[in-house]
Enzyme design. Structure first.
Site, PDB file in Angstrom:
ATOM      1  N   ASP A 133     -16.795 -16.904  14.197  1.00  0.00           N
ATOM      2  CA  ASP A 133     -15.930 -16.363  13.146  1.00  0.00           C
ATOM      3  C   ASP A 133     -15.756 -14.854  13.316  1.00  0.00           C
ATOM      4  O   ASP A 133     -16.204 -14.271  14.302  1.00  0.00           O
ATOM      5  CB  ASP A 133     -16.541 -16.721  11.785  1.00  0.00           C
ATOM      6  N   HIS A 134     -15.160 -14.219  12.322  1.00  0.00           N
ATOM      7  CA  HIS A 134     -14.771 -12.800  12.339  1.00  0.00           C
ATOM      8  C   HIS A 134     -15.621 -11.919  13.263  1.00  0.00           C
ATOM      9  O   HIS A 134     -16.815 -11.749  13.040  1.00  0.00           O
ATOM     10  CB  HIS A 134     -14.864 -12.220  10.929  1.00  0.00           C
ATOM     11  N   GLU A 206     -16.647 -10.251   3.723  1.00  0.00           N
ATOM     12  CA  GLU A 206     -17.020 -11.274   4.691  1.00  0.00           C
ATOM     13  C   GLU A 206     -17.918 -10.660   5.733  1.00  0.00           C
ATOM     14  O   GLU A 206     -17.529  -9.733   6.443  1.00  0.00           O
ATOM     15  CB  GLU A 206     -15.770 -11.876   5.363  1.00  0.00           C
ATOM     16  N   HIS A 250     -11.460 -13.592   0.598  1.00  0.00           N
ATOM     17  CA  HIS A 250     -12.713 -14.310   0.805  1.00  0.00           C
ATOM     18  C   HIS A 250     -13.455 -14.444  -0.525  1.00  0.00           C
ATOM     19  O   HIS A 250     -13.428 -13.556  -1.360  1.00  0.00           O
ATOM     20  CB  HIS A 250     -13.609 -13.554   1.807  1.00  0.00           C
ATOM     21  N   HIS A 288      -7.471 -18.468   5.850  1.00  0.00           N
ATOM     22  CA  HIS A 288      -8.751 -17.869   5.475  1.00  0.00           C
ATOM     23  C   HIS A 288      -8.852 -17.798   3.962  1.00  0.00           C
ATOM     24  O   HIS A 288      -7.844 -17.784   3.255  1.00  0.00           O
ATOM     25  CB  HIS A 288      -8.887 -16.464   6.070  1.00  0.00           C
ATOM     26  N   ASN A 310     -10.502 -22.456   6.682  1.00  0.00           N
ATOM     27  CA  ASN A 310     -11.882 -22.052   6.479  1.00  0.00           C
ATOM     28  C   ASN A 310     -12.333 -22.359   5.057  1.00  0.00           C
ATOM     29  O   ASN A 310     -11.664 -22.009   4.092  1.00  0.00           O
ATOM     30  CB  ASN A 310     -12.046 -20.548   6.746  1.00  0.00           C
TER      31      ASN A 310
END
Length: 322
Positions: A133-134, A206, A250, A288, A310
């Protein structure tokens, strides 16, 4: 909530509640266990063509990986297990050194997690993608370490260890963001890896990146922003996905508290089609900040080329409550 996860897993056509997503087994060569390369990309193409998204869950331990695999098995659906940089370090053990500029524990944890999933996933009987992920610019040593593991695995087995990786350089100027993505996609192409990138900013917090105070306009990409990504990456490889910003945040919020504009995704597709005559929905999108989203927002996104969604905060709360 469990219903949120089920919506992400299932197709959007209520008249055929099972057939669209279930037909992924008709993809030539589809198998249980970790899928990569052409087979993984064929699965994303199938999702886009049939109006569903594959859910991606952030995992931090063998038990959370097992929970995702168990859900996939029960529903007979493909799933994505993904590791963040912080979650990867936790997977390896918080007592290990994880020095700035090295991130050795994060590399070790992500690689160990990918190997673990590869070992157990076939037993659950569904296709599984393994994703990171990120990855912000300051975390690129982690990305480099995972790619080295992919290269070593490819040399031994003819496929990468992971299915895909995400670069999140949305904090950087768009030109720099795309240029760095181009460099890494060129490295990933020989390994048949899929790249996910972010253009525009997802709000909230996040993995230690706090975007809660960004200006509202940065939460929405433009058609020109998005097509610039396609223009930069498509000549290198078709295997890339775009996490475009359409008001995503998020975390989990009551429906209506986040001003999502999933209709923007269709605008991005139409703009790309105007630049690419003869194409239909040429872009692959990632949703997201999916936790807590309204059903109609999800349906709109699925109809506009979202093939990966996600779901993190919902499942964290479910794990805590359990």
């Amino acid at each position: 909530p469990r219903s949120q996860t089920h919506r992400a897993l299932g197709p959007r056509r209520s008249s055929t509640p099972l057939s669209s997503a279930m037909s992924f087994w008709d993809i030539p060569g589809m198998k249980a266990g970790v899928v990569t390369g052409e087979l993984a990309w064929a699965l994303y193409k199938h999702a886009k063509d049939n109006g569903y998204a594959i859910p991606a869950f952030n995992c931090t331990s063998t038990s959370t990986c097992n929970a995702v695999l168990e859900a996939g098995k029960k529903l007979n659906r493909p799933v994505i297990i993904q590791f963040s940089e912080g979650g990867s370090a936790f997977f390896a053990g918080k007592s290990l050194p994880n020095d700035k500029g090295k991130l050795q524990a994060s590399i070790l944890g992500a690689v160990a997690g990918a190997h673990y999933v590869r070992c157990v996933a076939p037993a659950y009987g569904v296709p599984v993608l393994v994703h990171s992920d990120h990855c912000a610019k300051k975390l690129l040593p982690w990305f480099d370490g995972m790619l080295e593991a992919d290269e070593a695995f490819f040399k031994a087995h003819g496929e990468p260890l992971f299915s895909s990786h995400m670069l999140d350089l949305s904090e950087e100027p768009d030109v720099e963001n795309i240029d760095i993505c181009k460099k890494y996609l060129a490295r990933m192409k020989p390994l048949n890896l899929i790249l996910e990138m972010e253009i525009g900013i997802t709000g909230g917090v996040e993995d230690g990146v706090d975007n809660s105070g960004v200006s509202r306009e940065k939460l929405y990409s433009t058609p020109e922003d998005v097509f610039a990504v396609y223009d930069g990456l498509a000549p290198i490889s078709e295997k890339f996905m775009i996490a475009a910003a359409f008001g995503n945040v998020h975390g989990v919020y009551k429906p209506g508290n986040v001003k999502l504009r999933p209709e923007l995704l269709e605008e991005f597709q139409k703009y790309a089609e105007s630049k690419l005559p003869g194409t239909k929905h040429p872009l692959f999108f990632v949703f997201h900040g999916g936790s807590g989203s309204a059903k109609d927002e999800i349906a709109t996104a699925l109809g506009s080329g979202v093939t990966k969604m996600n779901v993190d905060t919902d499942t964290q709360w479910a794990y805590w409550e359990g």
